[in-house]
Design an enzyme around this catalytic site. Structure first.
Site, PDB file in Angstrom:
ATOM      1  N   ALA A  79       0.848  -1.200   0.000  1.00  0.00           N
ATOM      2  CA  ALA A  79       0.000   0.000   0.000  1.00  0.00           C
ATOM      3  C   ALA A  79       0.881   1.247   0.000  1.00  0.00           C
ATOM      4  CB  ALA A  79      -0.878  -0.024   1.251  1.00  0.00           C
ATOM      5  N   GLY A 119       0.629  -5.190   0.797  1.00  0.00           N
ATOM      6  CA  GLY A 119      -0.487  -5.311  -0.142  1.00  0.00           C
ATOM      7  C   GLY A 119      -0.069  -5.955  -1.455  1.00  0.00           C
ATOM      8  N   GLU A 122      -0.214  -9.557  -0.682  1.00  0.00           N
ATOM      9  CA  GLU A 122      -1.629  -9.869  -0.430  1.00  0.00           C
ATOM     10  C   GLU A 122      -2.401  -9.991  -1.744  1.00  0.00           C
ATOM     11  OE1 GLU A 122      -1.937  -6.609   2.474  1.00  0.00           O
ATOM     12  OE2 GLU A 122      -2.774  -8.095   3.844  1.00  0.00           O
ATOM     13  N   GLU A 142       4.304  -5.106   7.340  1.00  0.00           N
ATOM     14  CA  GLU A 142       3.466  -4.070   7.942  1.00  0.00           C
ATOM     15  C   GLU A 142       3.815  -3.785   9.402  1.00  0.00           C
ATOM     16  OE1 GLU A 142       2.460  -6.320   5.816  1.00  0.00           O
ATOM     17  OE2 GLU A 142       0.889  -5.545   4.503  1.00  0.00           O
TER      18      GLU A 142
HETATM   19  C1  3H9 Z   1       0.613  -2.311   3.296  1.00  0.00           C
HETATM   20  O1  3H9 Z   1       0.857  -2.833   2.259  1.00  0.00           O
HETATM   21  C2  3H9 Z   1      -0.708  -2.457   3.985  1.00  0.00           C
HETATM   22  C3  3H9 Z   1      -1.521  -3.546   3.394  1.00  0.00           C
HETATM   23  O2  3H9 Z   1      -1.601  -4.612   4.302  1.00  0.00           O
HETATM   24  C4  3H9 Z   1      -2.880  -3.091   2.973  1.00  0.00           C
HETATM   25  C5  3H9 Z   1      -3.736  -2.575   4.081  1.00  0.00           C
HETATM   26  C6  3H9 Z   1      -5.177  -2.258   3.713  1.00  0.00           C
HETATM   27  N1  3H9 Z   1       4.533   3.573  -0.105  1.00  0.00           N
HETATM   28  O3  3H9 Z   1      13.171   2.254  -0.008  1.00  0.00           O
HETATM   29  P1  3H9 Z   1      13.548   2.888  -1.294  1.00  0.00           P
HETATM   30  C7  3H9 Z   1       9.145   5.050  -1.824  1.00  0.00           C
HETATM   31  S1  3H9 Z   1       1.726  -1.316   4.096  1.00  0.00           S
HETATM   32  C8  3H9 Z   1       4.965   4.800  -0.477  1.00  0.00           C
HETATM   33  O4  3H9 Z   1      14.577   3.968  -1.282  1.00  0.00           O
HETATM   34  P2  3H9 Z   1      14.738   0.425  -2.176  1.00  0.00           P
HETATM   35  C9  3H9 Z   1      10.242   5.499  -0.875  1.00  0.00           C
HETATM   36  O5  3H9 Z   1       9.762   6.430   0.063  1.00  0.00           O
HETATM   37  C10 3H9 Z   1       3.129  -1.290   3.027  1.00  0.00           C
HETATM   38  N2  3H9 Z   1       6.228   5.034  -0.888  1.00  0.00           N
HETATM   39  O6  3H9 Z   1      13.957   1.797  -2.397  1.00  0.00           O
HETATM   40  C11 3H9 Z   1      11.236   6.112  -1.844  1.00  0.00           C
HETATM   41  O7  3H9 Z   1      10.754   7.397  -2.184  1.00  0.00           O
HETATM   42  P3  3H9 Z   1      11.752   8.628  -2.469  1.00  0.00           P
HETATM   43  C12 3H9 Z   1       3.910  -2.532   3.108  1.00  0.00           C
HETATM   44  C13 3H9 Z   1       7.079   4.014  -0.907  1.00  0.00           C
HETATM   45  O8  3H9 Z   1      14.927  -0.135  -3.521  1.00  0.00           O
HETATM   46  C14 3H9 Z   1      11.112   5.216  -3.073  1.00  0.00           C
HETATM   47  O9  3H9 Z   1       9.836   4.576  -2.973  1.00  0.00           O
HETATM   48  N3  3H9 Z   1       5.108  -2.392   2.335  1.00  0.00           N
HETATM   49  C15 3H9 Z   1       6.690   2.722  -0.539  1.00  0.00           C
HETATM   50  O10 3H9 Z   1      15.914   0.631  -1.276  1.00  0.00           O
HETATM   51  C16 3H9 Z   1      12.187   4.146  -3.165  1.00  0.00           C
HETATM   52  O11 3H9 Z   1      12.195   3.427  -1.934  1.00  0.00           O
HETATM   53  C17 3H9 Z   1       6.242  -1.910   2.860  1.00  0.00           C
HETATM   54  O12 3H9 Z   1       6.314  -1.597   4.014  1.00  0.00           O
HETATM   55  C18 3H9 Z   1       5.352   2.522  -0.115  1.00  0.00           C
HETATM   56  N4  3H9 Z   1       4.891   1.303   0.250  1.00  0.00           N
HETATM   57  O13 3H9 Z   1      13.733  -0.507  -1.364  1.00  0.00           O
HETATM   58  C19 3H9 Z   1       7.400  -1.797   1.916  1.00  0.00           C
HETATM   59  N5  3H9 Z   1       7.745   1.892  -0.671  1.00  0.00           N
HETATM   60  O14 3H9 Z   1      12.555   8.187  -3.630  1.00  0.00           O
HETATM   61  C20 3H9 Z   1       8.074  -0.454   2.062  1.00  0.00           C
HETATM   62  C21 3H9 Z   1       8.757   2.644  -1.117  1.00  0.00           C
HETATM   63  O15 3H9 Z   1      10.842   9.750  -2.724  1.00  0.00           O
HETATM   64  N6  3H9 Z   1       9.131  -0.285   1.106  1.00  0.00           N
HETATM   65  N7  3H9 Z   1       8.361   3.915  -1.284  1.00  0.00           N
HETATM   66  O16 3H9 Z   1      12.576   8.762  -1.226  1.00  0.00           O
HETATM   67  C22 3H9 Z   1      10.348  -0.856   1.234  1.00  0.00           C
HETATM   68  O17 3H9 Z   1      10.605  -1.621   2.135  1.00  0.00           O
HETATM   69  C23 3H9 Z   1      11.386  -0.498   0.229  1.00  0.00           C
HETATM   70  O18 3H9 Z   1      11.025   0.722  -0.354  1.00  0.00           O
HETATM   71  C24 3H9 Z   1      11.607  -1.546  -0.892  1.00  0.00           C
HETATM   72  C25 3H9 Z   1      12.563  -0.955  -1.962  1.00  0.00           C
HETATM   73  C26 3H9 Z   1      12.225  -2.788  -0.256  1.00  0.00           C
HETATM   74  C27 3H9 Z   1      10.317  -1.890  -1.575  1.00  0.00           C
END
Ligand code: 3H9
Length: 716
Positions: A79, A119, A122, A142
């Site tokens: 998400a 998500g 999911e 999450e």
């Molecule tokens: C969820 O899914 C809830 C569900 O259960 C549904 C409920 C109803 N959203 O980390 P990076 C941005 S909760 C918004 O440097 P990497 C990040 O801020 C979610 N933005 O890259 C950055 O922006 P900027 C569960 C996001 O390659 C850019 O993308 N998922 C999101 O080192 C690059 O990110 C997570 O918790 C997001 N979800 O790592 C995963 N994700 O360039 C969270 C990233 O402006 N994400 N951004 O600074 C991560 O763990 C890492 O970003 C990932 C890539 C491993 C994917």
């Protein structure tokens, strides 16, 4: 509005002009492509786009099956975290992507590369089949942002992988590599290395297009072998999850998958999710997530590409040098390590071996991986043998007269392009750079102890360092698993300088009537893994004493800490001498309150004539943390840090500040800038100059501006 971008009998593309999702037709297969850079989070329009594409695919008589795939570097990262807590409109149960995918009459194959997280996974689990490339990772992270998987993850994962695996994955938030996910049954197939995902997914979809009934995860039974596992898990996380709700809600949701039918489980998951989305803990953790990404940005340096580095060297095989060499080896780098003499080098290598052996004994490192890492660390006898390295990290004894000749020598022997970094924790980086003819290629890289464990790398910026040198130092940290944060060249740099008043205040509290165990309890209850006095004993009290001596010599107004000095004079250096702020039984690291220490405190306080006071927990907490907030404001007003949130990242990863409280400045914002100012101003009246409010703090209080919006002076 739909338009056809390309049409031939093999491939047609339908895309709504504004949609981040498109439906492409590959003959009889519909390919739903999520294209929402950088990581295909489920941002505005993505979920609706998937549903729309799915409906069109189902309505199209030529399409027999569909593939869900991500464009760019990832499947779907989850998400959109920015949308949480904003009062966004959420689809109701029954009309969410997960539900629509699950109910699709035509089979849908999730084709995963990069990350399928939250998500993302999911949605994949709501598809009928899942295939992945070997490098893909899946997970439900999450809990790390204070919520639980709210898109059916807590109900589908136990049905696919069993509740035990689901419980472990959901409470840890771990990213699971595709081959492991295949073993758990989360994936149906992992493709051979080098296979094209899209082509294979289309072929897979064709193979399964006519199979009925469709395999739906919701129809699987949950196999519970050990009903006690939920309580066992609650007990096992009690320490690390204290003060938090999300880990316990995650457990409750997985437990519901074992006790309730699927649809009722989904309702329960949703209720638990709703209790978390706007919790203080979730807000703080979301803030920390974005602060950790913001810290990488160097706004005043322009677009600058870091140098690629391949051959690091470390000078000094002491505790820090050894830990730094391990950090390189742990992330696949061959690293050379040297010391002034052979015995020191041998001792250093022995320490490295012993550290790795401890990890093997604890089960956190496989024996053959230890051997591989050790084989990457190359002890060398002299400067000649490192001259071709492209980055050097100096970690010799922390004295200017020892470091300066090392820098002069390095400048002389190293290739002119090599970058020279110092691990100093306080010395003037400009003075070290001035020892060389390449001051543009010199910077500080301050690791925290133990260097191979602690995540923070403070990159210290001397006046003449080039943007590329600084960007390379920052990138080097990230390549070896650190969170790099930029600090100005000021005494103690940013992390330790902002922490220094806390360190003084905790001893001053003893003069006024506290005991070490009382202060430690307050800080552990607040969420630190250990209290500051116990940490002092672990690090060694002699180290702090050296720093105090240096500062007292340089500054006649320096606030001395007689109780701490007295303990060191008595040879109470901490754990290593069996006594420090606490006493220790032989061979045991448990701190025991010591009546001898209490007597010393009373005696010194008596000699100083300090009035004694009974402290509340809140007073103790605020005395320690407000002193640091005030100093952090001074750091910002002097332009020694880019953002208040960078200081938060330093406290999270350098000092074990509880993540679910966001960081020092975020926490202070929770109290309110005016209240912080008023208290500091009152203590200024009561205790004198050390509590003088900083200019920035006063300004923020006057204008009611939160710390997070403080505009620091330009970086210098
Ligand atoms: C969820 O899914 C809830 C569900 O259960 C549904 C409920 C109803 N959203 O980390 P990076 C941005 S909760 C918004 O440097 P990497 C990040 O801020 C979610 N933005 O890259 C950055 O922006 P900027 C569960 C996001 O390659 C850019 O993308 N998922 C999101 O080192 C690059 O990110 C997570 O918790 C997001 N979800 O790592 C995963 N994700 O360039 C969270 C990233 O402006 N994400 N951004 O600074 C991560 O763990 C890492 O970003 C990932 C890539 C491993 C994917």
């Amino acid at each position: 509005m739909l338009r056809i971008l390309a049409a031939n009998h093999a491939k047609e593309t339908h895309v709504s002009e504004s949609s981040p999702v498109r439906l492409e037709k590959e003959g009889d297969i519909g390919v739903i492509v999520v294209d929402y850079p950088p990581v295909n989070a489920l941002g505005p329009g993505v979920s609706d786009g998937i549903i729309d594409a799915l409906n069109r695919g189902n309505a199209d008589p030529d399409i027999r099956a569909m593939v869900l795939i991500g464009a760019g570097r990832s499947f779907i990262a989850g998400a959109d975290i920015r949308g949480f807590g904003t009062g966004r409109k959420r689809a109701s149960i029954g009309s969410r992507t997960y539900d629509v995918l699950d109910a699709s009459p035509k089979p849908v194959v999730a084709a995963i590369h990069g990350f399928a997280l939250g998500g993302g996974l999911e949605n994949a689990m709501a598809c009928h089949y899942r295939i992945a490339v070997p490098s893909a990772k899946v997970g439900l992270p999450e809990v790390q942002i204070g919520i639980l998987p709210g898109g059916g993850g807590t109900q589908r994962l136990p049905r696919l992988a069993g509740p035990k695996v689901a419980l472990e994955m959901i409470t840890s938030g771990r990213h699971v590599p595709a081959p492991e996910a295949l073993r758990y049954g989360i994936l149906d197939e992992v493709l051979p290395e080098g296979t094209d995902l899209r082509t294979s997914a289309i072929a897979f979809a064709r193979r399964v297009a006519d199979r009925r009934p469709l395999p739906r995860v919701r129809d699987h039974a949950v196999q519970v072998d050990d009903p006690g596992m939920f309580d066992t898990m609650r007990k096992s996380i009690a320490r690390r999850a204290r003060n938090q709700k999300a880990p316990y809600h995650c457990i409750a949701a997985v437990e519901a998958s074992c006790t309730l039918p699927f649809d009722a489980g989904i309702v329960r998951e949703n209720e638990l999710f709703n209790e978390l989305e706007n919790s203080d803990e979730a807000r703080a953790l979301r803030y920390a997530f974005f602060a950790e990404r913001e810290v990488a940005k160097l706004p005043d340096l322009g677009e600058v590409k870091p140098h690629d580095f391949h051959a690091p060297a470390v000078i000094g095989a002491g505790t820090m040098g050894g830990g730094i060499a391990m950090s390189f080896a742990d992330f696949g780098y061959d690293v050379k390590i040297m010391d002034a003499n052979e015995q020191a080098l041998d001792r250093g290598m022995e320490r490295i071996r012993a550290n790795y052996a401890t990890s093997v004994k604890r089960g956190s490192l496989a024996h053959d991986e230890m051997e591989r890492r050790l084989a990457r660390i190359h002890p060398v006898g002299g400067y000649d043998e490192i001259k071709d390295c492209d980055v050097v990290v100096e970690a010799v004894f922390e004295r200017m007269d020892v470091k300066k000749p090392v820098f002069a020598r390095l400048d002389h022997v190293m290739n002119p392009d090599a970058l020279l970094f110092s691990n100093t924790s306080a010395l003037d980086m400009d003075a070290l750079a001035a020892e060389t003819k390449r001051p543009d290629k010199v910077a500080g890289t301050h690791f925290f102890s133990p260097a191979n464990v602690m995540k923070l790398l403070e990159v210290v910026r001397p006046a003449n360092a080039s943007p590329q040198t600084l960007a390379t130092a920052m990138a080097m940290g990230r390549r070896i698993g650190k969170i790099s944060a930029m600090a100005g060249n000021t005494d103690g740099f940013v992390a330790n300088r902002s922490r220094a008043p806390f360190n003084s205040e905790m001893v001053i509290l003893l003069e006024q009537g506290c005991l070490p165990e009382q202060v430690d309890k307050v800080m552990v209850d607040f969420g630190y893994p250990m209290g500051p006095f116990a940490v002092g004993d672990l690090a060694g009290l002699d180290i702090g004493a050296e720093g105090r001596k240096r500062r007292a010599a340089a500054d006649p107004k320096y606030r001395k800490l007689p109780i701490a000095d007295k303990l060191v004079e008595m040879g109470r250096y901490g754990q290593k001498t069996g006594a420090g702020w606490y006493r220790y039984e032989k061979g045991d690291r448990t701190p025991h309150p010591d009546t001898e220490v209490a007597a010393i405190i009373r005696q010194v306080a008596g000699e100083m004539g300090v009035p004694q006071h009974n402290f509340t927990d809140q007073e103790i907490l605020r005395r320690l943390l407000f002193s640091s907030v005030n100093e952090a404001c001074r750091i910002l007003e002097e332009g020694k840090a880019y953002r208040a949130s960078d200081i938060d990242v330093m406290w999270l990863h350098g000092f074990g500040f509880p993540r679910y409280r966001g960081g020092l400045m975020y926490w202070a914002d929770g109290i309110g800038v005016r209240e912080v100012y008023n208290q500091i101003a009152a203590w200024h009246q009561q205790f004198g100059e050390r509590w003088a409010p900083s200019r920035l703090l006063r300004q923020l209080a006057e204008t009611g501006t939160p710390f997070r919006d403080a505009k620091p002076a330009p970086f210098r």
